[in-house]
Structure formats: structure tokens, C-alpha cells
Design an enzyme around this catalytic site. Structure first.
Site, PDB file in Angstrom:
ATOM      1  N   CYS A  85       0.533  -1.338  -0.113  1.00 19.66           N
ATOM      2  CA  CYS A  85      -0.458  -0.140   0.166  1.00 19.66           C
ATOM      3  C   CYS A  85       0.834   1.097  -0.159  1.00 19.66           C
ATOM      4  O   CYS A  85       1.784   1.841  -0.750  1.00 19.66           O
ATOM      5  CB  CYS A  85      -1.021  -0.293   1.181  1.00 19.66           C
ATOM      6  N   HIS A 201      -3.352  -5.555   0.830  1.00 16.45           N
ATOM      7  CA  HIS A 201      -3.050  -6.054   2.376  1.00 16.45           C
ATOM      8  C   HIS A 201      -3.220  -7.515   2.581  1.00 16.45           C
ATOM      9  O   HIS A 201      -3.717  -7.841   3.340  1.00 16.45           O
ATOM     10  CB  HIS A 201      -3.737  -4.872   3.634  1.00 16.45           C
ATOM     11  N   GLU A 203      -1.331  -8.632   5.279  1.00 13.43           N
ATOM     12  CA  GLU A 203      -1.516  -8.454   6.442  1.00 13.43           C
ATOM     13  C   GLU A 203      -2.756  -8.763   7.127  1.00 13.43           C
ATOM     14  O   GLU A 203      -2.825  -8.902   8.729  1.00 13.43           O
ATOM     15  CB  GLU A 203      -0.833  -7.885   7.002  1.00 13.43           C
TER      16      GLU A 203
END
Lengths: 224, 80
Positions: A85, A201, A203
Site C-alpha cells: 500500500c 494488504h 497482513e
């Protein structure tokens, strides 16, 4: 395996990345942007957020910070670098990945889960099946990837697109493109394939209890 | 010495903000409007008396930070 996560004023996904790395037994260190030394690392992650409030252009100010000089040196020596990002935007601004990230075509901040088609012919994605469809979250205002014609040809010839926006069946077209990105590019590698920049993302998708585990394979691919 | 720097998007780069401004102006009845492109403007003051030295420094600022050369063009004008 040793990893470092670079932290800027305005980073907000740094701890989530650390949780993901530690879940897979990386020995991780957080590195403040003013530091001038980088701990010995096999992987450097530049996390998401809004470094310096997105002033000038997203990532432009962070790209000139002290620690980034060290990251660039490490990258040129072949260290693995992952930018997520805002981290992707920073990589673009350093020139480690060519191109630009423009404002989303619809001028809206987009926060939603999207489907992605994976190209597994690189270190970051090899634990996925080739062409596998995964679901990750995107949350950005400037994710509309753009580059010149010559670079786009190089990207295609060398198979540098790691992720493309698609629908749940894997269809890649304008309708399944959330932000107007060239060729539905969601994640892209440098020519040496040791640097991956991506808007989604991973994560945020590492635990079935709160979402899904589709992002986990990026971190496990790096491990092996 | 003071300089004005104008940064504009290159011709082939989509400018969604400019498009929205254009659409709105057209909706307001500005019928002869053909195109709007949005850019950025900087005023930079230097403690330097030699104009060529100053211009080179501004040029460097543009290339290293102010402008993304892949998508943007820039012009430099001395204003005082």
C-alpha cells in the site's frame, strides 16, 4: 530468517505486518525512519499507512528519509523487499519499482475486499498455485498504477505482474478493476524480481477467526 | 531570488480531478469550455544572486523531489 519493518510518522500497518511475520517465526525488528543503520535482514517490509500525511505525492517524502538510502543499498545487493500500500507508493517514489500510482479513477478512497489472480513465478508468491484466486483487502486513494509503453512491454515479457484485480472466477477486465490500474495491476515486481510492491494488504488476511488466511502464503513463500 | 514552478500532468496521463472540475464547470453553464487539466504550483525563494546557479538548483529540486517525471512535466519562471 531475519526481517525488518520500516516505521514512518503516519505508518499504521507496521504492527500488523510484524504480527504476520512473527506468526511465521521471522526474527523481526522495527526500524525507525531516522535510523541510519539497517539490522542485517533477509527481508525488508515497508508497511502501509499515510507517511507524512501523503504530502506532495503519496510516499514522496518518506522516499527521501535516511533509512531509505540503506534500503536502496540492500535492494541493489539482492535483499528481498516487500512494499504494501503506502509502502508500494514509497517504493515507486524511490524508483526501485518503475511507474507511478495515480489517484483512483473514481476519485474515491476504496476500502473493500477484492479478488486477485496470482502469478506464482516469483519468490513472494511461489506457495500459491499459478493462477490461484485469492481475496485480500484494499484500502487506498492512490492505487491506480501507470507506466510508460516501454516499461509495460518489459513487464509483460518478463512476467513481472504478481497480482491482478479480478472477480471470483478470475475474470480480469475493466469491470473487475477497482481503481483504474493499468492491466488491472495490483502488485508488481522489479526486473530482478527481488522487490514486490502491492496495493492489497496480505497482513490483514492471516487469521481465519477475523478474516481469511489468503495473505499468509506471501510470508511463507518468502521463508522457503 | 524567487521562482515559480508549475507542475502539470503529461498529455497521456488520465487526470480524474481535472475531469470532475471540467464536468462541474460545464454543468454551471460554461459552454465554451473544452478541457481542464489540474496541476501544482510552487513558489521557491533562494538566497542566491547568480541566476544560472539558482536555476540549476531549482532544476535539481524538481527532478529529485517536486516532480514525478514519469507522469508530470514542469516549467520554471523567475518572478523576482
Amino acid at each position: 530468517m531475519k526481517s525488518s519493518v520500516i516505521v514512518f510518522p503516519g505508518s499504521n500497518c507496521d504492527r500488523d505486518i510484524a504480527v504476520a511475520l512473527e506468526k511465521l517465526q521471522f526474527k523481526n525488528k522495527m526500524v525507525w525512519h531516522k535510523d541510519s543503520e539497517l539490522p542485517k535482514s533477509d527481508l525488508i517490509v515497508i508497511p502501509g499507512g499515510f507517511s507524512y500525511g501523503d504530502y506532495l505525492r503519496s510516499g514522496a517524502i518518506a522516499a527521501k528519509s535516511k533509512i531509505l538510502n540503506e534500503v536502496i543499498k540492500a535492494a541493489n545487493k539482492g535483499c528481498l523487499i516487500l512494499g504494501v500500500c503506502n509502502g508500494f507508493q514509497i517504493l515507486i517514489e524511490t524508483g526501485l519499482i518503475k511507474g507511478a500510482l495515480l489517484r483512483n479513477k473514481n476519485l474515491k478512497f476504496i476500502n473493500k475486499d477484492v479478488y486477485l489472480k496470482v502469478n506464482n513465478t516469483n519468490q513472494f508468491c511461489k506457495n500459491y498455485k499459478n493462477g490461484q484466486i485469492i481475496k485480500l483487502n484494499i484500502a487506498h486513494n492512490e492505487g491506480n498504477y501507470f507506466t510508460d509503453k516501454n516499461h509495460l512491454m518489459e513487464i509483460k515479457e518478463n512476467n513481472l505482474i504478481a497480482f491482478q484485480y479480478c472477480d471470483e472466477k478470475g475474470l480480469v477486465n475493466d469491470e473487475t478493476n477497482p481503481n483504474g490500474s493499468l492491466n488491472n495491476i495490483a502488485g508488481i515486481l522489479n526486473s530482478k524480481k527481488n522487490i514486490l510492491g502491492m496495493m492489497p494488504h496480505p497482513e490483514r488476511m492471516i487469521d481465519k477467526i477475523i478474516s481469511n488466511e489468503d495473505g499468509l502464503n506471501i510470508f511463507s513463500s518468502i521463508l522457503n | 531570488m524567487k521562482f515559480a514552478i508549475t507542475v502539470t500532468l503529461k498529455k497521456d496521463v488520465l487526470d480524474p480531478q481535472g475531469k470532475v472540475v471540467q464536468q462541474t464547470l460545464q454543468n454551471m453553464g460554461m459552454d465554451t469550455l473544452v478541457n481542464v487539466r489540474q496541476g501544482k504550483y510552487f513558489e521557491i525563494e533562494l538566497n542566491e544572486t547568480k541566476e544560472d546557479v539558482a536555476k540549476n538548483l531549482i532544476e535539481e529540486m524538481c527532478k529529485k523531489l517536486l516532480v514525478n517525471l514519469i507522469i508530470e512535466n514542469y516549467t520554471i519562471n523567475k518572478i523576482s
